[in-house]
Scaffold this motif. Structure first.
Motif, PDB file in Angstrom:
ATOM      1  N   SER A  18       0.855  -1.184  -0.061  1.00 17.41           N
ATOM      2  CA  SER A  18       0.090  -0.166  -0.013  1.00 17.41           C
ATOM      3  C   SER A  18       0.973   1.063  -0.094  1.00 17.41           C
ATOM      4  O   SER A  18       1.875   1.241   0.601  1.00 17.41           O
ATOM      5  N   ARG A  44       0.931   5.707  -1.382  1.00 20.15           N
ATOM      6  CA  ARG A  44       0.413   7.130  -2.037  1.00 20.15           C
ATOM      7  C   ARG A  44       0.913   7.134  -3.623  1.00 20.15           C
ATOM      8  O   ARG A  44       2.152   6.799  -3.525  1.00 20.15           O
ATOM      9  N   ARG A  71       0.939   8.732  -7.767  1.00 15.24           N
ATOM     10  CA  ARG A  71       0.190   9.797  -8.907  1.00 15.24           C
ATOM     11  C   ARG A  71      -0.195   8.668  -9.790  1.00 15.24           C
ATOM     12  O   ARG A  71       0.494   7.698 -10.536  1.00 15.24           O
ATOM     13  N   SER A 129       5.063   6.361  -7.270  1.00 13.97           N
ATOM     14  CA  SER A 129       5.043   6.437  -5.962  1.00 13.97           C
ATOM     15  C   SER A 129       5.451   7.682  -5.294  1.00 13.97           C
ATOM     16  O   SER A 129       6.188   8.344  -5.911  1.00 13.97           O
ATOM     17  N   GLU A 149       5.118  10.252   1.774  1.00 14.30           N
ATOM     18  CA  GLU A 149       4.169  10.592   2.724  1.00 14.30           C
ATOM     19  C   GLU A 149       4.168  12.110   3.015  1.00 14.30           C
ATOM     20  O   GLU A 149       5.048  12.810   2.862  1.00 14.30           O
ATOM     21  N   LEU A 192      -3.986  12.191  -7.152  1.00 11.59           N
ATOM     22  CA  LEU A 192      -3.145  11.750  -6.244  1.00 11.59           C
ATOM     23  C   LEU A 192      -4.025  10.616  -5.234  1.00 11.59           C
ATOM     24  O   LEU A 192      -5.042  10.936  -4.869  1.00 11.59           O
ATOM     25  N   SER A 195      -4.210   6.932  -2.609  1.00 12.11           N
ATOM     26  CA  SER A 195      -4.053   5.913  -1.691  1.00 12.11           C
ATOM     27  C   SER A 195      -4.409   4.882  -2.344  1.00 12.11           C
ATOM     28  O   SER A 195      -5.732   4.503  -2.651  1.00 12.11           O
ATOM     29  N   GLU A 226      -6.996  11.015  -2.992  1.00 12.27           N
ATOM     30  CA  GLU A 226      -6.932  12.094  -2.090  1.00 12.27           C
ATOM     31  C   GLU A 226      -6.857  13.493  -2.531  1.00 12.27           C
ATOM     32  O   GLU A 226      -7.285  14.265  -2.186  1.00 12.27           O
TER      33      GLU A 226
END
Length: 199
Positions: free
Chosen positions: A5, A7, A9, A24, A27, A56, A58, A76
């Motif tokens: 898992s 965050r 683009r 990737s 944070e 963006l 998650s 997000e």
């Protein structure tokens, strides 16, 4: 089931309509300049049906298949990325920024974009591209744009406002321009779409 898992683009894949390119992201408390922006191709799926290229997100990736699939996803921040090869009639601010870079012997430069009232509407970065490969690197995610965009997000007091990012490869010029419009629905973003895109 092996999953990871993070965050990302979420970008349109430059090689197939049946996949996406996930880059990737750091944070929120991580230094964006220290992060390694790893590109990963992921299979298209229903989880991505409402996602626009540039968002963006998650997400949780399931690595049992190749390419991996998205098992969970939350948007997000809405952002739109557009890549425009063979750009003609490049806007004056970008040309001026590159001319200043050349005069100063620099390989890159930036300039704030303003409307006719002097209000800041975006920022434009220009990068020297003597090899002719920089635009493709941006599109494939092997040359990260993200530090520029994240720096804009962290410097603006408008959390949640959707951005538009335009990567332009001007015909006949040895540089690539990256314009970040602060408001995706604002005049700058609309003008860029009307000038350089068909939609």
């Amino acid at each position: 089931m092996r999953t990871t898992s993070g965050r990302f683009r979420a970008l349109a894949s430059p090689r197939s309509d049946e996949e996406w390119l996930f880059v990737s992201l750091p944070e929120p408390d991580e230094d964006p300049d220290a992060h390694e922006y790893e590109p990963t191709f992921v299979a298209d799926s229903d989880a991505l049906s409402d996602v626009e290229p540039g968002a963006l997100v998650s997400a949780t990736l399931d690595w049992e298949a190749s390419p991996p699939t998205v098992s969970e996803l939350t948007v997000e921040r809405e952002t739109r990325y557009r890549f425009v090869p063979e750009t003609t009639n490049l806007f004056e601010a970008a040309q001026d920024a590159w001319a200043e870079a050349v005069t100063g012997g620099d390989g890159m430069n930036s300039t704030v974009l303003r409307n006719t009232d002097g209000e800041e509407t975006g920022v434009c970065y220009v990068f020297g591209d003597s090899s002719g490969e920089l635009f493709a690197g941006f599109e494939r995610g092997t040359r990260p744009i993200e530090p520029l965009v994240l720096r804009v997000n962290r410097s603006r007091d408008d959390d949640g406002v959707a951005r538009s990012v335009f990567v332009l490869d001007p015909v006949g010029d040895p540089f690539v321009a990256v314009a970040v419009a602060f408001d995706r629905e604002g005049l700058l973003a609309r003008t860029m779409r009307d000038t350089y895109l068909d939609d």
